[in-house]
Design a protein around this motif. Structure first.
Motif, PDB file in Angstrom:
ATOM      1  N   VAL A   1       1.853 -32.809 -12.887  1.00  0.00           N
ATOM      2  CA  VAL A   1       2.120 -34.086 -13.570  1.00  0.00           C
ATOM      3  C   VAL A   1       1.014 -35.115 -13.376  1.00  0.00           C
ATOM      4  O   VAL A   1       1.109 -36.217 -13.910  1.00  0.00           O
ATOM      5  CB  VAL A   1       3.464 -34.678 -13.093  1.00  0.00           C
ATOM      6  N   GLY A   2      -0.017 -34.766 -12.610  1.00  0.00           N
ATOM      7  CA  GLY A   2      -1.097 -35.709 -12.368  1.00  0.00           C
ATOM      8  C   GLY A   2      -0.867 -36.503 -11.101  1.00  0.00           C
ATOM      9  O   GLY A   2       0.277 -36.677 -10.664  1.00  0.00           O
ATOM     10  N   PRO A   3      -1.943 -37.028 -10.509  1.00  0.00           N
ATOM     11  CA  PRO A   3      -1.801 -37.722  -9.217  1.00  0.00           C
ATOM     12  C   PRO A   3      -1.024 -39.028  -9.291  1.00  0.00           C
ATOM     13  O   PRO A   3      -0.294 -39.372  -8.358  1.00  0.00           O
ATOM     14  CB  PRO A   3      -3.261 -37.957  -8.792  1.00  0.00           C
ATOM     15  N   ALA A   4      -1.151 -39.795 -10.375  1.00  0.00           N
ATOM     16  CA  ALA A   4      -0.461 -41.088 -10.456  1.00  0.00           C
ATOM     17  C   ALA A   4       1.052 -40.906 -10.440  1.00  0.00           C
ATOM     18  O   ALA A   4       1.775 -41.606  -9.722  1.00  0.00           O
ATOM     19  CB  ALA A   4      -0.897 -41.838 -11.711  1.00  0.00           C
ATOM     20  N   ARG A   5       1.563 -39.969 -11.221  1.00  0.00           N
ATOM     21  CA  ARG A   5       3.008 -39.738 -11.245  1.00  0.00           C
ATOM     22  C   ARG A   5       3.493 -39.049  -9.975  1.00  0.00           C
ATOM     23  O   ARG A   5       4.662 -39.197  -9.590  1.00  0.00           O
ATOM     24  CB  ARG A   5       3.372 -38.897 -12.464  1.00  0.00           C
ATOM     25  N   SER A   6       2.603 -38.319  -9.319  1.00  0.00           N
ATOM     26  CA  SER A   6       3.013 -37.594  -8.110  1.00  0.00           C
ATOM     27  C   SER A   6       3.479 -38.529  -7.010  1.00  0.00           C
ATOM     28  O   SER A   6       4.368 -38.181  -6.219  1.00  0.00           O
ATOM     29  CB  SER A   6       1.852 -36.731  -7.594  1.00  0.00           C
ATOM     30  N   VAL A   7       2.891 -39.735  -6.941  1.00  0.00           N
ATOM     31  CA  VAL A   7       3.270 -40.638  -5.862  1.00  0.00           C
ATOM     32  C   VAL A   7       4.709 -41.136  -6.014  1.00  0.00           C
ATOM     33  O   VAL A   7       5.274 -41.689  -5.072  1.00  0.00           O
ATOM     34  CB  VAL A   7       2.305 -41.843  -5.764  1.00  0.00           C
ATOM     35  N   LEU A   8       5.306 -40.938  -7.177  1.00  0.00           N
ATOM     36  CA  LEU A   8       6.718 -41.297  -7.331  1.00  0.00           C
ATOM     37  C   LEU A   8       7.595 -40.481  -6.375  1.00  0.00           C
ATOM     38  O   LEU A   8       8.656 -40.951  -5.951  1.00  0.00           O
ATOM     39  CB  LEU A   8       7.165 -41.083  -8.775  1.00  0.00           C
ATOM     40  N   ALA A   9       7.151 -39.253  -6.059  1.00  0.00           N
ATOM     41  CA  ALA A   9       7.905 -38.441  -5.102  1.00  0.00           C
ATOM     42  C   ALA A   9       7.919 -39.116  -3.736  1.00  0.00           C
ATOM     43  O   ALA A   9       8.945 -39.128  -3.036  1.00  0.00           O
ATOM     44  CB  ALA A   9       7.292 -37.045  -5.003  1.00  0.00           C
ATOM     45  N   ASP A  10       6.793 -39.707  -3.353  1.00  0.00           N
ATOM     46  CA  ASP A  10       6.731 -40.427  -2.088  1.00  0.00           C
ATOM     47  C   ASP A  10       7.604 -41.675  -2.135  1.00  0.00           C
ATOM     48  O   ASP A  10       8.333 -41.986  -1.179  1.00  0.00           O
ATOM     49  CB  ASP A  10       5.274 -40.791  -1.789  1.00  0.00           C
ATOM     50  N   ALA A  11       7.546 -42.412  -3.240  1.00  0.00           N
ATOM     51  CA  ALA A  11       8.384 -43.602  -3.381  1.00  0.00           C
ATOM     52  C   ALA A  11       9.863 -43.244  -3.267  1.00  0.00           C
ATOM     53  O   ALA A  11      10.642 -43.929  -2.584  1.00  0.00           O
ATOM     54  CB  ALA A  11       8.105 -44.282  -4.725  1.00  0.00           C
ATOM     55  N   LEU A  12      10.254 -42.148  -3.925  1.00  0.00           N
ATOM     56  CA  LEU A  12      11.642 -41.709  -3.855  1.00  0.00           C
ATOM     57  C   LEU A  12      12.038 -41.331  -2.431  1.00  0.00           C
ATOM     58  O   LEU A  12      13.157 -41.614  -1.987  1.00  0.00           O
ATOM     59  CB  LEU A  12      11.858 -40.521  -4.798  1.00  0.00           C
ATOM     60  N   SER A  13      11.103 -40.723  -1.699  1.00  0.00           N
ATOM     61  CA  SER A  13      11.413 -40.321  -0.324  1.00  0.00           C
ATOM     62  C   SER A  13      11.721 -41.541   0.542  1.00  0.00           C
ATOM     63  O   SER A  13      12.608 -41.491   1.410  1.00  0.00           O
ATOM     64  CB  SER A  13      10.241 -39.532   0.276  1.00  0.00           C
ATOM     65  N   PHE A  14      11.028 -42.647   0.319  1.00  0.00           N
ATOM     66  CA  PHE A  14      11.294 -43.853   1.101  1.00  0.00           C
ATOM     67  C   PHE A  14      12.646 -44.466   0.735  1.00  0.00           C
ATOM     68  O   PHE A  14      13.356 -45.006   1.598  1.00  0.00           O
ATOM     69  CB  PHE A  14      10.178 -44.875   0.896  1.00  0.00           C
ATOM     70  N   VAL A  15      13.018 -44.387  -0.531  1.00  0.00           N
ATOM     71  CA  VAL A  15      14.331 -44.899  -0.943  1.00  0.00           C
ATOM     72  C   VAL A  15      15.443 -44.066  -0.295  1.00  0.00           C
ATOM     73  O   VAL A  15      16.427 -44.601   0.229  1.00  0.00           O
ATOM     74  CB  VAL A  15      14.463 -44.883  -2.476  1.00  0.00           C
ATOM     75  N   VAL A  16      15.279 -42.745  -0.335  1.00  0.00           N
ATOM     76  CA  VAL A  16      16.273 -41.859   0.302  1.00  0.00           C
ATOM     77  C   VAL A  16      16.366 -42.160   1.794  1.00  0.00           C
ATOM     78  O   VAL A  16      17.452 -42.214   2.379  1.00  0.00           O
ATOM     79  CB  VAL A  16      15.902 -40.385   0.059  1.00  0.00           C
ATOM     80  N   SER A  17      15.207 -42.364   2.426  1.00  0.00           N
ATOM     81  CA  SER A  17      15.189 -42.678   3.857  1.00  0.00           C
ATOM     82  C   SER A  17      15.946 -43.973   4.142  1.00  0.00           C
ATOM     83  O   SER A  17      16.720 -44.056   5.113  1.00  0.00           O
ATOM     84  CB  SER A  17      13.748 -42.797   4.341  1.00  0.00           C
TER      85      SER A  17
END
Length: 427
Positions: free
Chosen positions: A172-188
């Protein structure tokens, strides 16, 4: 089996609050590992950053880790769970700005640098709170087991996140990939909010400035012989390892002719050793003692560098280096888990955050200086000689530990209830 016997054998996993913390740590580390792949790819491939800009991005991302005393003071001053939640949400918010800016074509390298600073600051504040909260989540005899499980989960999560990051960047490209990290912080943040354990109330004390709290924390650590010795050993080991790590990958890839896939395999084998060391740390400490476990872990580090200094460009040496790295990381994580548990057990609850931040500041702060030292040594000597000096420096912490009471410790002592000097007292 009696109820008492079952209770004696209960592990940290039996505590619901610890399970939430462990899950939170695993989720955030997996997400952050995705960003370690995505952010450099975004800077180099899509933004065409120069070498100076790439260096600035790396430097700014690491800078908060070298100045963490403020995070420890805040952790000891305020409830820790809200700090962890706020840090997670701040990190998530910063990360979301990247794909949003990329979508409208407004993303710049300097925005990435700003996000890196926010992420670094959020991480040090979160880590200070999480590490100092751990002793309140488990019983004293479960502390070593808790640190072992956290260490193993961290190693697995980091490896899984890195692999997932490579896949996501390609898909999906590097820019969209960081959404996975953002989601991980929300879950945390959600997981931490579900913790149901009251934090111990601290004794009333006179309101002081943050600078005074930091100074009190530094004095407290300086007055604790065992804690002080362990932190001194960690910082000197970090310096020696950082001297070597400056050119370690270069030496393997260029001088020893290892291909990138082979380099990845060597790192993967070493990572497996780290996971095993974290899981087996409590058993090793129970067998040989907590002090010897710590010292052996430090002693293995310089010895494990010898094959690297003698290696040549052949498959046989690559196998030897992979096996050696696995042994080194096995003992490094076993020792790291043990010394962290020892420091937490000895530290007064009111100083847990500042004690940990003092350790982080010294160990992380040593790395930029070590990198500069390595660069200067290469100009005078060569890469192999620089690596040898880095290995030799790793002998210093062994001497510090052997000259201390740590060598005689067989079990983790009970937590000290009262600090040796009252907070705010003059030194």
């Amino acid at each position: 089996m009696t109820v008492a016997a079952r209770a004696t054998k209960a592990t940290a996993w039996s505590r619901p609050a610890f399970r939430f913390l462990l899950s939170s740590e695993a989720v955030t580390l997996s997400g952050s590992a995705v960003s370690t792949v995505a952010l450099p790819a975004l800077a180099v491939v899509e933004l065409r950053a120069s070498t100076t800009e790439v260096a600035a991005l790396a430097f700014l991302g690491q800078l908060p880790s070298a100045v963490t005393l403020w995070a420890g003071a805040l952790s000891d001053r305020h409830p820790k769970r809200p700090q962890m939640i706020a840090s997670d949400l701040a990190a998530a918010g910063a990360l979301v700005t990247i794909p949003a800016a990329a979508l409208v074509g407004a993303l710049t390298i300097w925005q990435l640098c700003a996000v890196a600073v926010v992420l670094g600051a959020a991480k040090v504040l979160r880590d200070a709170a999480a590490i100092s909260l751990l002793p309140a989540l488990v019983d004293p005899d479960q502390l070593h087991d808790a640190n072992a499980k956290l260490g193993a989960a961290s190693s697995v999560a980091d490896s899984a996140g890195t692999n997932a990051g490579a896949v996501l960047v390609g898909a999906v490209g590097p820019a969209r990939s960081v959404l996975a990290d953002a989601l991980s912080f929300v879950v945390s943040a959600v997981l931490i909010s579900r913790m149901r354990i009251p934090e111990a109330a601290t004794a009333p004390r006179t309101r002081t400035s943050l600078a005074r709290d930091i100074a009190d924390g530094v004095r407290y650590v300086a007055r604790q012989p065992t804690i002080r010795t362990v932190i001194a050993a960690l910082s000197t080991l970090s310096f020696g390892l950082a001297v070597m790590n400056t050119y370690w990958a270069y030496y393997l890839l260029d001088r020893l002719g290892a291909s990138p896939p082979v380099f990845g395999v060597i790192m993967g084998v070493g990572g497996a050793g780290g996971v095993a060391g974290a899981l087996l740390a409590p058993r090793i400490a129970a067998r040989i003692g907590i002090g010897p476990t710590i010292i052996v872990g430090f002693a293995v580090s310089p010895l494990a560098q010898m094959p690297l200094l003698c290696a040549g460009p052949s498959l046989r040496w690559q196998i030897v280096l992979a096996a050696t790295l696995a042994v080194q990381l096995f003992w490094a994580t076993a020792s790291g888990t043990s010394q962290r548990s020892l420091r937490q057990a000895l530290c007064d609850p009111d100083f847990q955050g500042r004690m940990q931040s003092a350790s982080t500041t010294l160990t992380a702060g040593a790395r930029p200086l070590a990198a500069a030292t390595a660069g200067g040594l290469v100009l005078l000597l060569d890469v192999r000689a620089t690596l040898a000096i880095g290995a030799l420096l790793q002998v210093v912490p062994i001497v510090l530990l052997l000259a201390s009471p740590i060598r005689a410790l067989r079990t983790i002592p009970a937590r000290t209830a009262v600090p040796p000097a009252r907070e705010g007292a003059p030194s």
